[in-house]
Design an enzyme around this catalytic site. Structure first.
Site, PDB file in Angstrom:
ATOM      1  N   VAL A 144      -8.930  15.017  21.603  1.00 47.59           N
ATOM      2  CA  VAL A 144      -9.123  16.475  21.664  1.00 47.59           C
ATOM      3  C   VAL A 144      -8.499  17.153  20.440  1.00 47.59           C
ATOM      4  O   VAL A 144      -7.387  16.815  20.043  1.00 47.59           O
ATOM      5  CB  VAL A 144      -8.462  17.036  22.952  1.00 47.59           C
ATOM      6  CG1 VAL A 144      -8.563  18.554  23.010  1.00 47.59           C
ATOM      7  CG2 VAL A 144      -9.110  16.420  24.189  1.00 47.59           C
ATOM      8  N   ASP A 187     -22.338  21.097  15.623  1.00 46.28           N
ATOM      9  CA  ASP A 187     -21.715  20.174  16.580  1.00 46.28           C
ATOM     10  C   ASP A 187     -22.522  20.063  17.875  1.00 46.28           C
ATOM     11  O   ASP A 187     -22.777  18.972  18.380  1.00 46.28           O
ATOM     12  CB  ASP A 187     -20.289  20.633  16.920  1.00 46.28           C
ATOM     13  CG  ASP A 187     -19.331  20.428  15.754  1.00 46.28           C
ATOM     14  OD1 ASP A 187     -19.796  20.424  14.602  1.00 46.28           O
ATOM     15  OD2 ASP A 187     -18.126  20.268  16.006  1.00 46.28           O
TER      16      ASP A 187
HETATM   17  N1  LIG Z   1     -12.033  16.235  27.648  1.00 47.32           N
HETATM   18  C1  LIG Z   1     -11.910  17.559  27.636  1.00 47.32           C
HETATM   19  N2  LIG Z   1     -11.689  18.228  28.775  1.00 47.32           N
HETATM   20  C2  LIG Z   1     -11.568  19.576  28.777  1.00 47.32           C
HETATM   21  N3  LIG Z   1     -11.638  20.344  27.675  1.00 47.32           N
HETATM   22  C3  LIG Z   1     -11.847  19.732  26.498  1.00 47.32           C
HETATM   23  C4  LIG Z   1     -12.005  18.313  26.426  1.00 47.32           C
HETATM   24  N4  LIG Z   1     -12.205  17.981  25.147  1.00 47.32           N
HETATM   25  C5  LIG Z   1     -12.163  19.145  24.442  1.00 47.32           C
HETATM   26  N5  LIG Z   1     -11.950  20.198  25.237  1.00 47.32           N
HETATM   27  C6  LIG Z   1     -11.822  21.611  24.812  1.00 47.32           C
HETATM   28  O1  LIG Z   1     -12.082  21.693  23.425  1.00 47.32           O
HETATM   29  C7  LIG Z   1     -10.899  22.152  22.700  1.00 47.32           C
HETATM   30  C8  LIG Z   1     -10.794  21.472  21.359  1.00 47.32           C
HETATM   31  O2  LIG Z   1     -11.862  21.924  20.557  1.00 47.32           O
HETATM   32  P1  LIG Z   1     -11.739  22.128  18.990  1.00 47.32           P
HETATM   33  O3  LIG Z   1     -10.527  22.928  18.644  1.00 47.32           O
HETATM   34  O4  LIG Z   1     -13.059  22.638  18.533  1.00 47.32           O
HETATM   35  O5  LIG Z   1     -11.485  20.647  18.458  1.00 47.32           O
HETATM   36  P2  LIG Z   1     -12.518  19.428  18.354  1.00 47.32           P
HETATM   37  O6  LIG Z   1     -13.867  19.922  18.789  1.00 47.32           O
HETATM   38  O7  LIG Z   1     -12.485  19.056  16.909  1.00 47.32           O
HETATM   39  O8  LIG Z   1     -11.967  18.329  19.201  1.00 47.32           O
HETATM   40  C9  LIG Z   1      -9.746  21.823  23.651  1.00 47.32           C
HETATM   41  O9  LIG Z   1      -8.632  22.659  23.387  1.00 47.32           O
HETATM   42  C10 LIG Z   1     -10.380  22.072  25.010  1.00 47.32           C
HETATM   43  O10 LIG Z   1     -10.423  23.453  25.302  1.00 47.32           O
HETATM   44  C1  LIG Z   2     -15.310  23.608  10.805  1.00 47.43           C
HETATM   45  C2  LIG Z   2     -16.644  23.453  11.514  1.00 47.43           C
HETATM   46  O1  LIG Z   2     -17.671  23.401  10.521  1.00 47.43           O
HETATM   47  C3  LIG Z   2     -16.711  22.147  12.303  1.00 47.43           C
HETATM   48  C4  LIG Z   2     -15.681  22.023  13.388  1.00 47.43           C
HETATM   49  O2  LIG Z   2     -15.742  20.758  14.039  1.00 47.43           O
HETATM   50  P1  LIG Z   2     -14.592  20.310  15.051  1.00 47.43           P
HETATM   51  O3  LIG Z   2     -14.528  21.335  16.132  1.00 47.43           O
HETATM   52  O4  LIG Z   2     -13.306  20.285  14.265  1.00 47.43           O
HETATM   53  O5  LIG Z   2     -14.981  18.980  15.554  1.00 47.43           O
HETATM   54  C5  LIG Z   2     -16.876  24.665  12.405  1.00 47.43           C
HETATM   55  C6  LIG Z   2     -18.309  24.830  12.892  1.00 47.43           C
HETATM   56  O6  LIG Z   2     -19.249  24.268  12.288  1.00 47.43           O
HETATM   57  O7  LIG Z   2     -18.492  25.573  13.867  1.00 47.43           O
HETATM   58 MG   LIG Z   3     -14.840  21.692  18.177  1.00 46.87          MG
END
Ligand SMILES: Nc1ncnc2c1ncn2[C@@H]1O[C@H](COP(=O)(O)OP(=O)(O)O)[C@@H](O)[C@H]1O
Ligand SMILES: C[C@@](O)(CCOP(=O)(O)O)CC(=O)O
Ligand SMILES: [Mg+2]
Length: 305
Positions: free
Chosen positions: A88, A138
């Protein structure tokens, strides 16, 4: 009970720039989030983050899906339980995967008849709402699978190379990093806008290199993309260490994937170098994950409703 799953993703090119409609190339990878859903008296959301009802602090993305779907098609209650292999807050699109898999689970439970385009589109509106501003990349890639160029939403050839990810285990919030780039762009528009546009050009060139299977040049341009990400302030010591170590161990190219500021980097790697690069990432303090592209986007894994 219904179980739906959706994949994580990496960016070969274009994160951040894609928020400003520049081009990007994303690949869905074989690490997934599974969402189980069944009818219940009230709303329960259970994940590694905790057990809540609708709760925008702990489960902002899933809560937003629950409320959006309820407006479309009212229901009494559901119990949602999330199991995920995607770290996460680490640039692998865990937010998009959980959103898309949850929408798919509702789609099947409530027989909403949504096709994949509408799942991706609702997913994008939820990422925008929670993240502040967000590209469609994404959620689209997690829905469709494969290798996709954004904003054209075209399927490209999958790279016939390995992807070795290095996780710094430093948590980063995508929303905060996107806001940081927006602020730099507001203060120095004449400096930052051309950098974002150059990232878009690298990505467009990357499309033809991928088509021609010229992985050496593709890797070289990924390194250029990394330099530009450094310039807009989204790298950090831990990421740079993993990136430079994997290049030294023979990666064709290595860069941040996703928002940066922590989280993961991705290296493009020929078969002969997988072990050396995994070792280099470990020695530099990261956790290596060897993976490849999957064509399997969001899907129903189990349905006995
Ligand atoms: N397995 C999960 N269960 C619940 N919420 C999740 C889970 N994985 C991700 N999330 C949500 O997505 C957020 C992370 O998203 P983000 O900041 O965009 O990072 P990334 O998409 O790169 O992992 C977490 O703080 C949570 O709110
Ligand atoms: C930085 C960005 O280009 C990608 C973000 O990806 P992630 O949530 O960090 O997996 C933001 C977006 O495209 O919405
Ligand atoms: Mg994300």
């Amino acid at each position: 009970m219904i179980t739906c799953s959706a994949p994580a993703k990496v960016y070969l090119f274009g994160e951040h720039a894609v928020v400003y409609n520049e081009s990007a190339i994303c690949c869905a990878i074989s690490i997934r989030t599974r969402v189980n859903i069944e009818y219940s008296e009230n709303i329960v959301i259970n994940s590694s983050l905790g057990t809540t009802g609708i709760d925008y602090e702990i489960h902002p993305y899933v809560s937003a899906v629950v409320e959006k779907i309820r407006k479309k098609s009212p229901y009494r209650g559901v119990s949602i339980s999330i199991e995920s292999d995607i770290p996460v807050g680490s640039g692998l699109g865990s937010s998009a995967a959980v959103v898309v898999a949850t929408i798919c689970a509702f789609n099947n439970l409530l027989k909403l008849g949504m096709d994949k385009e509408s799942i991706a589109s609702l997913g994008h509106s939820i990422e925008k709402e929670i993240q502040g501003s967000a590209s469609a990349a994404d959620t689209y890639v997690s829905t469709m699978g494969g290798t996709i160029s954004i904003p054209m939403r075209q399927h490209l050839k999958n790279p016939r190379c390995n992807l070795v990810i290095g996780n710094t285990n430093v948590f980063s919030s995508t929303g905060q990093l996107v806001a940081k780039v927006a602020s730099l762009k507001t203060i120095y528009p004449e400096v930052i806008t051309p950098i974002l546009s150059t990232i878009g050009k690298a990505s467009l060139r990357g499309e033809s290199l991928l088509e021609n299977e010229d992985y050496r040049a593709l890797g070289e341009l990924m390194d250029v993309n990394q330099g530009l990400l450094e310039a807009i302030g989204v790298s950090c010591n831990e990421l740079s260490r993993l990136i430079h170590s994997s290049r030294a161990a023979g990666a064709l190219g290595a860069k941040i994937t996703g928002a940066g500021g922590g989280g993961c980097m991705v290296a493009l790697v020929g078969n002969e170098n997988i072990d050396a690069i995994s070792r280099a990432i470990k020695n530099a303090g990261g956790v290596p994950i060897v993976t490849g592209v999957t064509d399997s986007g969001v899907r129903v894994d189990f349905d006995n409703e």
